[in-house]
Scaffold this motif. Structure first.
Motif, PDB file in Angstrom:
ATOM      1  N   GLU A 104      53.346  29.405  -4.658  1.00  0.00           N
ATOM      2  CA  GLU A 104      52.810  28.606  -3.552  1.00  0.00           C
ATOM      3  C   GLU A 104      53.210  27.143  -3.691  1.00  0.00           C
ATOM      4  N   THR A 105      53.118  26.609  -4.903  1.00  0.00           N
ATOM      5  CA  THR A 105      53.484  25.211  -5.136  1.00  0.00           C
ATOM      6  C   THR A 105      54.968  24.986  -4.906  1.00  0.00           C
ATOM      7  N   LEU A 108      55.812  25.062  -1.154  1.00  0.00           N
ATOM      8  CA  LEU A 108      55.376  23.835  -0.490  1.00  0.00           C
ATOM      9  C   LEU A 108      56.321  22.682  -0.822  1.00  0.00           C
ATOM     10  N   ASP A 138      51.405  34.106   3.825  1.00  0.00           N
ATOM     11  CA  ASP A 138      50.305  34.427   2.912  1.00  0.00           C
ATOM     12  C   ASP A 138      50.313  33.574   1.650  1.00  0.00           C
ATOM     13  N   LYS A 139      51.406  32.823   1.434  1.00  0.00           N
ATOM     14  CA  LYS A 139      51.513  32.009   0.224  1.00  0.00           C
ATOM     15  C   LYS A 139      51.317  30.514   0.502  1.00  0.00           C
ATOM     16  N   PHE A 140      51.172  30.152   1.759  1.00  0.00           N
ATOM     17  CA  PHE A 140      51.001  28.741   2.118  1.00  0.00           C
ATOM     18  C   PHE A 140      49.537  28.428   2.393  1.00  0.00           C
ATOM     19  N   ASP A 141      49.127  27.236   1.977  1.00  0.00           N
ATOM     20  CA  ASP A 141      47.822  26.707   2.352  1.00  0.00           C
ATOM     21  C   ASP A 141      48.000  26.044   3.710  1.00  0.00           C
ATOM     22  N   PRO A 142      47.392  26.574   4.775  1.00  0.00           N
ATOM     23  CA  PRO A 142      47.629  26.026   6.112  1.00  0.00           C
ATOM     24  C   PRO A 142      47.265  24.554   6.239  1.00  0.00           C
ATOM     25  N   GLU A 143      46.239  24.118   5.531  1.00  0.00           N
ATOM     26  CA  GLU A 143      45.857  22.714   5.598  1.00  0.00           C
ATOM     27  C   GLU A 143      46.951  21.822   5.013  1.00  0.00           C
ATOM     28  N   MET A 144      47.517  22.257   3.883  1.00  0.00           N
ATOM     29  CA  MET A 144      48.593  21.495   3.259  1.00  0.00           C
ATOM     30  C   MET A 144      49.830  21.473   4.147  1.00  0.00           C
ATOM     31  N   VAL A 165      48.675  33.581   9.071  1.00  0.00           N
ATOM     32  CA  VAL A 165      47.741  33.063   8.071  1.00  0.00           C
ATOM     33  C   VAL A 165      46.342  33.610   8.338  1.00  0.00           C
ATOM     34  N   ARG A 169      44.207  36.042   5.860  1.00  0.00           N
ATOM     35  CA  ARG A 169      42.917  35.621   5.295  1.00  0.00           C
ATOM     36  C   ARG A 169      41.800  36.596   5.687  1.00  0.00           C
TER      37      ARG A 169
END
Length: 250
Positions: A104-105, A108, A138-144, A165, A169
């Motif tokens: 995920e990191t 991003l 599925d691996k991304f934080d939508p807020e980020m 997403v 979730r």
């Protein structure tokens, strides 16, 4: 779906040494040997070598050194800006996650590098960015992601990503709820079984005999869950009935 611009290799290592030189040339052969050496050997100082080749066009070799030094942001920046292979960058993110960094990191970081390469203005949003977001929703934080995307980005451009997403979730939440409820049921079942065992009683009379030796039961005896009673000295395994052979732990 793979990202556009180039064909993603099976692994970043397999692709590194063959991007710049003509096929079959002496320099390609030497770079292949150098790449193999950098991959297989660990006794050199990656940071020292990086200072020596940073100003050269040995981009693929630099990526190997960045990766081994765990400088993943620099590795992705080199792949995107110098080598220009987005497929390789995507593969790098998926293949290099370890205890120190998550997929995920890395994804991003890849996204930010792509957007920074475009000067932070994407209108309409670059196809590669859209594919990256939708392929790994599925691996991304939508807020980020929303914080990373330029303010001019339209909702329509990211609609498919956001929908994936949400579905991901919801699926994870349902799975967690199911597991939680199953755990509750299992816990309740165990407590009921324990209560049932605790409330059992066995009656010993003067005529009760040991099921193993046939002699009368004295004060020290073992009673199995199926009410088979034996002298303590006659029982071998407390979880296996000596008469029926039943294993009460199964």
């Amino acid at each position: 779906a793979a990202l556009p611009q180039g064909v993603a290799p099976s692994s970043p290592e397999a692709r590194m040494a063959f991007l710049s030189a003509p096929e079959g040339s002496e320099i390609q052969t030497k770079r292949a040997l150098l790449a193999r050496f950098l991959e297989e050997r660990n006794f050199y100082d990656s940071f020292t070598l990086l200072t020596q080749i940073r100003a050269t066009a040995l981009y693929e070799e630099a990526v190997i050194l960045y990766r081994k030094a765990r400088k993943h942001e620099e590795a992705l920046r080199t792949i995107v800006r110098k080598i220009g292979d987005l497929g390789l960058a995507e593969t790098y993110c998926l293949a290099q996650a370890d205890a120190g960094v998550t997929t995920e990191t890395l994804l991003l970081t890849f996204l930010r590098t792509m957007l920074d390469t475009e000067g932070g203005t994407v209108a309409p949003l670059h196809d590669a960015v859209i594919v990256l977001l939708e392929s790994h929703a599925d691996k991304f934080d939508p807020e980020m992601v929303l914080e990373t995307l330029p303010p001019t980005t339209s909702v329509a451009s990211t609609a498919a990503f956001l929908q994936k997403v949400i579905r991901s979730r919801v699926t994870k939440r349902r799975g967690a709820e199911i597991e939680k409820n199953l755990a509750k049921i299992e816990s309740l079942t165990v407590r009921m079984d324990a209560l049932r065992i605790q409330t059992r009683s066995a009656v010993v009379t003067k005529d009760t005999v040991c099921a193993v030796c046939g002699n009368k039961i004295d004060n020290v005896f073992v009673c199995y869950p199926n009410y088979v009673m034996v002298h303590f000295k006659c029982h071998k395994q407390r979880h296996i009935c000596p008469v029926t052979g039943r294993n009460f732990e199964q």
